[in-house]
Design a protein around this motif. Structure first.
Motif, PDB file in Angstrom:
ATOM      1  N   ILE A 308       0.833  -1.200   0.000  1.00 26.23           N
ATOM      2  CA  ILE A 308       0.000   0.000   0.000  1.00 26.23           C
ATOM      3  C   ILE A 308       0.871   1.255   0.000  1.00 26.23           C
ATOM      4  O   ILE A 308       0.620   2.203  -0.749  1.00 26.23           O
ATOM      5  N   SER A 309       1.907   1.250   0.837  1.00 27.19           N
ATOM      6  CA  SER A 309       2.773   2.431   0.920  1.00 27.19           C
ATOM      7  C   SER A 309       3.470   2.701  -0.411  1.00 27.19           C
ATOM      8  O   SER A 309       3.611   3.857  -0.831  1.00 27.19           O
ATOM      9  N   ARG A 310       3.901   1.647  -1.093  1.00 35.07           N
ATOM     10  CA  ARG A 310       4.558   1.828  -2.384  1.00 35.07           C
ATOM     11  C   ARG A 310       3.570   2.374  -3.418  1.00 35.07           C
ATOM     12  O   ARG A 310       3.910   3.265  -4.213  1.00 35.07           O
ATOM     13  N   CYS A 311       2.357   1.861  -3.409  1.00 32.66           N
ATOM     14  CA  CYS A 311       1.339   2.356  -4.346  1.00 32.66           C
ATOM     15  C   CYS A 311       1.044   3.835  -4.097  1.00 32.66           C
ATOM     16  O   CYS A 311       0.878   4.616  -5.045  1.00 32.66           O
ATOM     17  N   ILE A 327      -6.266   5.051  -7.776  1.00 29.13           N
ATOM     18  CA  ILE A 327      -5.581   4.041  -6.969  1.00 29.13           C
ATOM     19  C   ILE A 327      -6.593   3.069  -6.368  1.00 29.13           C
ATOM     20  O   ILE A 327      -7.697   3.462  -5.972  1.00 29.13           O
ATOM     21  N   LEU A 328      -6.237   1.786  -6.333  1.00 28.75           N
ATOM     22  CA  LEU A 328      -7.052   0.747  -5.709  1.00 28.75           C
ATOM     23  C   LEU A 328      -6.230   0.068  -4.629  1.00 28.75           C
ATOM     24  O   LEU A 328      -5.169  -0.494  -4.911  1.00 28.75           O
ATOM     25  N   LEU A 329      -6.736   0.110  -3.391  1.00 32.85           N
ATOM     26  CA  LEU A 329      -6.026  -0.472  -2.259  1.00 32.85           C
ATOM     27  C   LEU A 329      -6.944  -1.396  -1.475  1.00 32.85           C
ATOM     28  O   LEU A 329      -8.169  -1.218  -1.465  1.00 32.85           O
ATOM     29  N   GLY A 330      -6.348  -2.355  -0.797  1.00 31.56           N
ATOM     30  CA  GLY A 330      -7.127  -3.337  -0.063  1.00 31.56           C
ATOM     31  C   GLY A 330      -7.877  -2.777   1.121  1.00 31.56           C
ATOM     32  O   GLY A 330      -8.869  -3.358   1.560  1.00 31.56           O
ATOM     33  N   ASP A 331      -7.420  -1.646   1.679  1.00 29.20           N
ATOM     34  CA  ASP A 331      -8.104  -1.092   2.843  1.00 29.20           C
ATOM     35  C   ASP A 331      -9.224  -0.128   2.460  1.00 29.20           C
ATOM     36  O   ASP A 331      -9.847   0.485   3.326  1.00 29.20           O
ATOM     37  N   MET A 332      -9.500   0.018   1.167  1.00 31.39           N
ATOM     38  CA  MET A 332     -10.645   0.819   0.721  1.00 31.39           C
ATOM     39  C   MET A 332     -11.910  -0.033   0.755  1.00 31.39           C
ATOM     40  O   MET A 332     -11.859  -1.244   0.519  1.00 31.39           O
ATOM     41  N   ASN A 333     -13.055   0.604   1.017  1.00 32.68           N
ATOM     42  CA  ASN A 333     -14.298  -0.146   0.868  1.00 32.68           C
ATOM     43  C   ASN A 333     -14.689  -0.173  -0.606  1.00 32.68           C
ATOM     44  O   ASN A 333     -14.084   0.500  -1.445  1.00 32.68           O
ATOM     45  N   LEU A 334     -15.703  -0.955  -0.928  1.00 35.44           N
ATOM     46  CA  LEU A 334     -16.058  -1.168  -2.328  1.00 35.44           C
ATOM     47  C   LEU A 334     -16.466   0.127  -3.016  1.00 35.44           C
ATOM     48  O   LEU A 334     -16.093   0.371  -4.172  1.00 35.44           O
TER      49      LEU A 334
END
Length: 448
Positions: A308-311, A327-334
């Motif tokens: 996430i930090s690199r993105c 940007i799409l990150l795993g800690d974002m909600n849908l």
């Protein structure tokens, strides 16, 4: 192959999507599915695997529908919940359960069905339960707290999954497992589809959390051995895995037919690879990355980072140069992820992501940048597969550390994937693990 075997409404809608004919590979997949054969569809990313089963299931589920079907203009949980409360209009052992690894792919498959067979009633589970609950409007109490909303939302969601009402349910393994467990707890019948689709089966086989969820679900579905299974994915190459994916699939699914594209084990010839070698003086490669994007100023990019930090660093660096970046990150909600994707489709030309974006989604990009090699070679295949789809030219940019340089001699268009997988094996010092998704042996016969 001609599409004349499909009903006219499906033909018209498929043509509207630009689908005028099927490839030889897709023809074999469709025919196998229409013949009710357990089918494993194996081919390169972007070759039309999902479209094959969407077309076939649309035809199968439409056989008993009127010549001029009514169109469902809404397929919300509210609609499904109301239908559950009124009457059951579908026959038992009806419909298709489609299991996908991500919410993004769930939405993509949902859109396919809505475009091709909009008269089918389609349910799609959603991880953002509080927002869904508010749309159901189950209470007039504005003071109700978020946890109560979430609980009631999940209750309504679990009840709405009823094959007396819906034709197709699309879900991720984890939410599906929760729904099944909840229906048991409230003494509701277990979901009982006629057909079960496992899309991106390679990821589901390799990820223990997914396989555990599906093992639980399959152990609870009545007469699971008699269901019609469709498996879709990219398992590369069999010799790299222990045990063999083919042996696991053949053991668990009766008379499984493998439909394999001719170029299945080959690196696509329509790809152009460029490698960037990092050393002590060029540790991050950020300046090279910015130069690549600026040089190709009319093109669209998907960039994969490992963390996430690199993105975030990549996005901030590109935005600092005035380059519109989503940007799409795993800690974002849908909802947040969908908003970022919409920005990418409408105004930005760069999408930065962890591996959320690596599965099944068509981004219409001509460049993919792999800023960090993934730990799993199947993920590498799918990252690369975001470009070069449907035979189009694709540009692949890969940044390599000093201990990764060897892979640049292996990733060549037209060559086999197997040496790439062996490179990963030599790094990891162990065989790649494939998990059995079934704790129960569904080959065992059971009485009706």
């Amino acid at each position: 192959m001609s599409l004349t075997q499909f009903r006219s409404e499906i033909l018209k809608n498929a043509a509207g999507m630009g689908v005028k004919s099927l490839t030889s590979f897709q023809t074999k997949a469709v025919q196998s599915i229409l013949n009710q054969q357990n089918t494993a569809i194996l081919s390169q990313p972007g070759s039309g695997k999902s479209l094959s089963y969407v077309l076939a299931l649309s035809q199968m589920l439409s056989l008993n529908i009127n010549k001029n079907p009514s169109i469902y203009t809404e397929s919300s949980l509210n609609t499904l919940f109301k239908a559950h409360q009124t009457s059951k209009i579908k026959p038992p052992n009806h419909g298709a359960l489609i299991i996908v690894p991500t919410q993004e792919l769930s939405l993509e498959i949902y859109k396919y069905f809505r475009l091709i067979a909009p008269w089918l009633n389609i349910g799609r589970t959603n991880s953002s339960l509080p927002e869904v609950a508010k749309s159901i409007n189950f209470t007039n109490d504005d003071s109700i707290n978020e946890e109560s909303i979430k609980q009631q939302s999940f209750h309504n969601l679990a009840l709405s999954i009823d094959w007396g009402v819906i034709d197709i349910l699309i879900s991720t393994p984890s939410i599906l497992s929760q729904i099944v467990e909840y229906r048991i707890a409230i003494n509701e019948s277990i979901i009982n589809p006629k057909t079960i689709v496992i899309d991106e089966m390679d990821l589901i086989l390799e990820e223990k959390s997914f396989s555990n969820s599906l093992s639980r679900v399959f152990s609870l579905i009545e007469h699971c051995n008699k269901k019609h299974f469709i498996l879709s994915g990219s398992l590369y190459p069999y010799s790299a895995f222990s045990p063999s994916p083919a042996s696991i699939l053949e053991k668990n699914f009766n008379n499984l037919k493998f439909v394999v594209s001719d170029d299945y084990n080959k690196i696509p010839e329509n790809l152009v690879f460029k490698f960037y070698y990092l050393n002590e003086t060029k540790q991050s490669g950020m300046s090279e990355l910015i130069e690549i994007v600026e040089k190709n100023y009319n093109d669209r990019f998907v960039i994969f980072g490992a963390y996430i930090s690199r993105c975030m660093d990549i996005k901030n660096s590109l935005m600092g140069k005035g380059i519109g970046t989503s940007i799409l990150l795993g800690d974002m909600n849908l909802e947040e992820r969908i908003e970022e994707q919409m920005d990418f489709f409408k105004k930005n030309r760069v999408l930065v992501s962890i591996d959320i974006a690596a599965r099944g989604i068509e981004y219409n990009a001509s460049h993919v940048v792999i800023y960090n090699l993934p730990k799993n070679p199947s993920l590498l295949v799918n990252r690369i597969g975001r470009v070069g789809r449907n035979g189009k030219k694709g540009n692949v940019h890969i940044f390599l550390n000093q201990n990764e340089n060897e892979i640049s001699n292996l990733l060549k268009p037209g060559e086999l994937w197997e040496p790439v997988f062996k490179f990963y094996l030599s790094k990891n010092k162990q065989k790649l693990k494939v998990h059995n998704i079934l704790d129960v042996d569904i080959n065992e016969s059971s009485d009706d």
